[in-house]
Design an enzyme around this catalytic site. Structure first.
Site: not given
Ligand code: S3P
Length: 430
Positions: A23-24, A95, A123, A168, A170, A315, A342, A390
């Site tokens: 997914k990421s 997110g 969030r 993080s 993200q 995750d 989350k 999840r």
């Molecule tokens: C993700 C980063 C993670 C993860 C999310 C996907 C990403 O979040 O929990 O499911 O794709 O960069 P955080 O970076 O906020 O921990």
């Protein structure tokens, strides 16, 4: 409202599975292909709802995106050539979509608004609006905290030197992606290593410094059109790995899954717990490591999980918790307060469901602990998902393992990341 679904026990799993793209990495591939000028192809993308939120937004921004069964073709617009969207940009439950898109939208020459569903609207977003504002962005959040996020066009953005206090990917990626639009280099220092897909896919320079990783980005790293092959999602595979380990007489081969070291801490912890997981056919594509895994039923014991590994396994903690429940000794998660923000408060969600089966679980601000193999399941039990994919998959796995199965209040949310969850279970359980 959703009606609860009954999940019946299964006795063993056997066979092989491959998973849709991580997914990421899928989000980032859609983003970088849309930023690039011209056509890119993305093979084995995630077809989950989250990645669709990213695709939908880029279509609104004028990209031509065609989805086929196992690939997507994206015609990107090139540097700052997106069209002004006619409506607000809805990130759904995702997110990653909301936070990484913000890093792109602050550089466009039009105003935009990002929104999300109820969960995403709760969030925290200040964590990305604050560094982006340091770069010159004009962002307005609801109560200075959450979506909707109003982004106003600005003439010129500046580079940033940012010390990442929250581990993080993200936040890190929102800043790095924003840095792609600025001529001068921006840098991010991360103390604790989080997933590094943005760095790898954009070919960014990463240096080890005493404080951690120093990552540098500038317009020189702006993406070009290319072909992406997305490895299978290790976070989706995690639930199946736990199931194969815990069911007797089971053997599962997982093909073409991501083995990126910033994501495979989960396998490391399981192996320390005594898991029989063999790795085969390691290969690299687009700088990302893929491979096959052979997982066999194992006798597990709980181990101490080091704090540095938490961002790596963030995750997978719900799936790991189910493994911990059937393992000898005390299971303990600490330093994981990010779990509270989350798709739901995953610490509270895990603890409340574990209490339903009589576990001695104790909740902390930053984690929880319980004694493995100590629970007593009452009749007619219904687990709550809190509309978090999840949590839903974790307690589905637990239900498959319980003698009489169990009910789950809502399974639809599983489509956020893995729409093939139940068909995959069917394939390997006979
Ligand atoms: C993700 C980063 C993670 C993860 C999310 C996907 C990403 O979040 O929990 O499911 O794709 O960069 P955080 O970076 O906020 O921990």
């Amino acid at each position: 409202m959703f009606s609860a679904a009954k999940i019946s026990p299964i006795s063993k799993v056997r066979g092989k599975l491959s998973f849709q793209g991580d997914k990421s990495i899928s989000h980032r591939a859609v983003m970088f292909a849309s930023l690039a000028k011209g056509a890119s192809t993305i093979h084995n993308p995630s077809s989950g709802e989250d990645v669709h939120s990213t695709i939908r937004i880029f279509k609104q921004l004028g990209c031509n995106i065609k989805e086929d069964t196992d690939y997507i073709r994206v015609v990107g617009r090139g540097f700052k050539h997106f069209e002004e969207p006619l409506t607000e940009l809805y990130a759904g439950n995702s997110g990653t979509t909301a936070r990484l898109m913000a890093g792109i939208l602050v550089h466009q020459n039009f105003n935009s608004t990002l929104t999300g569903d109820d969960s995403l609207s709760r969030r925290p977003m200040f964590r990305i609006s604050s560094p982006l504002a340091e770069m010159g962005a004009k962002i307005n959040l609801f109560n200075n905290k959450t979506l909707p996020m109003h982004i106003a066009a600005v003439k010129k953005m500046r580079p940033i030197k940012y010390l990442l206090k929250i581990p993080s990917a993200q936040i890190k990626s929102a800043i790095l992606i924003s840095g792609l639009f600025v001529d001068e280099p921006s840098t991010v220092i991360e103390f604790a290593e989080s997933r590094n897909h943005t760095e790898l896919m954009l070919g960014l320079r990463v240096e080890k410094v005493p404080e951690g990783n120093l990552i540098t980005v500038s317009r020189k790293n702006y993406p070009q059109s290319c072909n992406y092959l997305i490895p299978g999602d290790i976070s989706s595979a995690a639930f199946f790995i736990v199931l194969a380990l815990l069911l007797p007489d089971s053997e599962l081969r997982i093909e073409g899954v991501s083995l990126n070291p910033t994501r495979s801490g989960f396998l490391k912890v399981l192996r320390e717990m005594g898991a029989d997981i063999e790795e085969l056919n390691r290969r690299t594509y687009n700088n990302e490591v893929h491979g096959d895994l052979l997982v066999r039923s194992s006798e597990l014991h709980n181990v101490a999980i080091p704090k540095d590994l938490i961002p790596n396994i963030i995750d997978e903690i719900p799936a790991l918790t189910i493994a911990g429940l059937f393992s000898e000794g005390v299971f303990k998660i600490t330093h994981a307060k990010e779990l509270r923000v989350k798709e739901c408060d995953r610490i509270a969600a895990m603890c409340s469901n574990l209490k339903l089966i009589g576990s001695d679980v104790e909740e902390y601000t930053e984690g929880y602990t319980f004694t493995g193999r100590k629970f007593d399941v009452p009749d007619d039990i219904t687990f709550r998902t809190f509309y978090d994919h999840r949590i839903a998959m974790s307690f589905s796995i637990l239900s498959f393992l319980l003698k009489d199965g169990a009910k789950i209040d809502n399974l639809a949310c599983i489509n956020i990341s893995n729409p093939t969850f139940f068909t995959d279970i069917q394939k390997i359980s006979g």
